[in-house]
Design an enzyme around this catalytic site. Structure first.
Site, PDB file in Angstrom:
ATOM      1  N   ARG A 171      -7.067   1.017 108.972  1.00  0.00           N
ATOM      2  CA  ARG A 171      -7.622   2.108 109.795  1.00  0.00           C
ATOM      3  C   ARG A 171      -7.293   1.718 111.237  1.00  0.00           C
ATOM      4  O   ARG A 171      -7.845   0.730 111.754  1.00  0.00           O
ATOM      5  CB  ARG A 171      -9.129   2.248 109.572  1.00  0.00           C
ATOM      6  CG  ARG A 171      -9.782   3.152 110.591  1.00  0.00           C
ATOM      7  CD  ARG A 171     -11.161   3.629 110.191  1.00  0.00           C
ATOM      8  NE  ARG A 171     -11.074   4.633 109.140  1.00  0.00           N
ATOM      9  CZ  ARG A 171     -12.083   5.409 108.767  1.00  0.00           C
ATOM     10  NH1 ARG A 171     -13.259   5.307 109.348  1.00  0.00           N
ATOM     11  NH2 ARG A 171     -11.917   6.303 107.812  1.00  0.00           N
ATOM     12  N   HIS A 212      -5.342  11.585 108.316  1.00  0.00           N
ATOM     13  CA  HIS A 212      -6.286  10.935 107.391  1.00  0.00           C
ATOM     14  C   HIS A 212      -5.944  11.380 105.960  1.00  0.00           C
ATOM     15  O   HIS A 212      -6.677  12.119 105.317  1.00  0.00           O
ATOM     16  CB  HIS A 212      -7.709  11.351 107.770  1.00  0.00           C
ATOM     17  CG  HIS A 212      -8.785  10.484 107.189  1.00  0.00           C
ATOM     18  ND1 HIS A 212      -8.538   9.373 106.409  1.00  0.00           N
ATOM     19  CD2 HIS A 212     -10.153  10.574 107.279  1.00  0.00           C
ATOM     20  CE1 HIS A 212      -9.690   8.821 106.059  1.00  0.00           C
ATOM     21  NE2 HIS A 212     -10.677   9.529 106.567  1.00  0.00           N
ATOM     22  N   ARG A 223     -13.385  10.091  97.137  1.00  0.00           N
ATOM     23  CA  ARG A 223     -12.591   9.088  97.852  1.00  0.00           C
ATOM     24  C   ARG A 223     -12.297   7.918  96.912  1.00  0.00           C
ATOM     25  O   ARG A 223     -11.190   7.395  96.875  1.00  0.00           O
ATOM     26  CB  ARG A 223     -13.337   8.585  99.104  1.00  0.00           C
ATOM     27  CG  ARG A 223     -13.562   9.615 100.187  1.00  0.00           C
ATOM     28  CD  ARG A 223     -12.277  10.043 100.863  1.00  0.00           C
ATOM     29  NE  ARG A 223     -11.548   8.934 101.443  1.00  0.00           N
ATOM     30  CZ  ARG A 223     -11.801   8.403 102.646  1.00  0.00           C
ATOM     31  NH1 ARG A 223     -12.732   8.919 103.414  1.00  0.00           N
ATOM     32  NH2 ARG A 223     -11.087   7.378 103.106  1.00  0.00           N
ATOM     33  N   ASP A 257     -15.059  19.349 110.855  1.00  0.00           N
ATOM     34  CA  ASP A 257     -15.190  17.903 111.082  1.00  0.00           C
ATOM     35  C   ASP A 257     -15.888  17.735 112.424  1.00  0.00           C
ATOM     36  O   ASP A 257     -16.056  18.703 113.188  1.00  0.00           O
ATOM     37  CB  ASP A 257     -13.782  17.262 111.080  1.00  0.00           C
ATOM     38  CG  ASP A 257     -13.822  15.734 111.143  1.00  0.00           C
ATOM     39  OD1 ASP A 257     -14.899  15.131 110.960  1.00  0.00           O
ATOM     40  OD2 ASP A 257     -12.746  15.132 111.395  1.00  0.00           O
ATOM     41  N   GLN A 283      -8.364  10.951 102.816  1.00  0.00           N
ATOM     42  CA  GLN A 283      -9.463  11.916 102.816  1.00  0.00           C
ATOM     43  C   GLN A 283      -9.020  13.230 102.171  1.00  0.00           C
ATOM     44  O   GLN A 283      -9.719  13.786 101.326  1.00  0.00           O
ATOM     45  CB  GLN A 283      -9.910  12.180 104.264  1.00  0.00           C
ATOM     46  CG  GLN A 283     -11.003  13.224 104.362  1.00  0.00           C
ATOM     47  CD  GLN A 283     -12.300  12.750 103.732  1.00  0.00           C
ATOM     48  OE1 GLN A 283     -12.771  11.658 104.041  1.00  0.00           O
ATOM     49  NE2 GLN A 283     -12.879  13.545 102.840  1.00  0.00           N
TER      50      GLN A 283
HETATM   51  N1   CP Z   1     -14.589  10.275 105.885  1.00  0.00           N
HETATM   52  C1   CP Z   1     -14.388   8.995 106.248  1.00  0.00           C
HETATM   53  O1   CP Z   1     -13.258   8.500 106.351  1.00  0.00           O
HETATM   54  O2   CP Z   1     -15.543   8.302 106.457  1.00  0.00           O
HETATM   55  P1   CP Z   1     -15.671   6.840 107.046  1.00  0.00           P
HETATM   56  O3   CP Z   1     -15.328   6.913 108.504  1.00  0.00           O
HETATM   57  O4   CP Z   1     -17.116   6.484 106.822  1.00  0.00           O
HETATM   58  O5   CP Z   1     -14.733   5.915 106.319  1.00  0.00           O
HETATM   59  N1  NVA Z   2     -11.961  12.994 112.795  1.00  0.00           N
HETATM   60  C1  NVA Z   2     -12.879  11.922 112.513  1.00  0.00           C
HETATM   61  C2  NVA Z   2     -12.861  11.573 111.068  1.00  0.00           C
HETATM   62  C3  NVA Z   2     -13.819  10.504 110.662  1.00  0.00           C
HETATM   63  C4  NVA Z   2     -13.714  10.118 109.230  1.00  0.00           C
HETATM   64  C5  NVA Z   2     -12.517  10.711 113.373  1.00  0.00           C
HETATM   65  O1  NVA Z   2     -11.332  10.401 113.515  1.00  0.00           O
HETATM   66  O2  NVA Z   2     -13.437  10.099 113.911  1.00  0.00           O
END
Ligand code: CP
Ligand code: NVA
Length: 307
Positions: free
Chosen positions: A107, A134, A292, A225, A137
């Protein structure tokens, strides 16, 4: 042989993505004890390293559990635990880590960190979210859509709010899985032009609008989101500009009568979505979170060798 990276939904053939989703359904059905035929060869001695430059609840836990349920092992690291946090290059990190372990999930703050890692790693690299996308997801989201409403091909998904990383993966998925995507954002927060161009060049059915009601009209799924993604600093401005894009009961009424509501979580009730919608009967957000786990088992299985 080149490693099987899982970097983005536009980077793999549609057939491969379809097989991963089908396998995810099979893995979910199989439960915690993965049958041998769904396991990659040699998984018992395989280790996944997970590197986090940003916080995570779902990605962190679901990848860890996914790898264990497949029969493999995990190492979880925040990037400051690594010399990476003190300036060691991504290139050297990729070469070294590839000698110890079998796959890397990252990440990353910057998408470039992901692509540089993938360029230099000799083991599969998986995108666990960057500033640009992402994909894991959205694989779970496609799976969830299909559990509730059947095949997604030919259906319509409305994205409402910020044209962010999750929106980008949804737009790429629209091409690969053959559904229409309508994206409603303020002009300031439109998805990147290069992504819109890619979708259209590849025959995607994309509508860009600033009108949330227009995007949602008759849609089978409404997605939103957070208005302030990790790493963004202009929270007050974003909240002001995005206010007309809150998903509430009135907006949901404009969708198809069987429409579902999706959100990758974490959610902020009273901002991008009302409590009545996210906690209401059209919401499938907890199924998305569960999926997930199953979708990522299928991604890991593919990366490590299952076709
Ligand atoms: N949706 C998602 O990726 O959640 P987290 O940030 O908790 O991993
Ligand atoms: N768009 C959000 C998604 C979190 C899972 C972010 O990047 O913070």
């Amino acid at each position: 042989m080149a490693p099987r990276h899982f970097l983005d939904i536009d980077q793999l053939p549609a057939k491969t993505l379809r097989r991963i989703i089908d396998n995810a359904h099979a893995l979910k059905k199989a439960g915690r004890r993965t049958p041998a035929k769904l396991k990659p060869k040699g998984i018992e001695s395989s280790v996944l390293v997970m590197i986090f430059e940003k916080p995570s609840t779902r990605t962190r836990i679901s990848f860890d559990v996914a790898m264990r349920q497949l029969g493999g092992q995990t190492i979880m690291l925040n990037h400051n635990d690594l010399q990476l946090g003190r300036g060691e290059s991504i290139q050297d990190t990729a070469h070294v880590v590839s000698r110890y372990i079998d796959a890397i999930m990252i990440r990353a703050n910057s998408h470039e960190t992901l692509t540089t890692l993938a360029e230099h790693a000799t083991v599969p690299v998986i995108n666990g979210l960057t500033d640009k996308s992402h994909p894991c997801q959205v694989m779970a989201d496609i799976m969830t859509f299909e559990e509730h409403l059947g095949p997604i091909a030919g259906k319509t998904v409305a994205w409402v709010g910020d044209g962010n990383n999750v929106a980008v993966s949804w737009m790429q998925a629209a091409v690969q899985f053959g559904f229409a995507i309508r994206v409603a954002t303020p002009a300031e927060f439109k998805p990147e032009k290069s992504v819109c161009d890619w979708v259209r060049r590849n025959g995607g059915d994309l509508t860009l609008t600033t009108d949330a009601g227009k995007a949602v009209a008759g849609a089978h799924c409404v997605v939103t989101d957070t208005w302030v993604s990790m790493g963004q600093s202009d929270a007050a401005r974003r909240k002001k500009l995005l206010k007309p894009y809150a998903v509430d009961d009135a907006l949901m009424k404009r969708a198809d009568k069987n429409a579902i509501f999706m959100h990758c979580l974490p959610a902020y009730r009273g901002l991008e979505v009302t409590a009545s919608v996210i906690d209401g009967k059209q919401s499938v957000v907890i199924d998305e979170a569960e999926n997930r786990l199953h979708a990522q088992k299928a991604v890991l299985a593919w990366c490590l060798g299952v076709d």
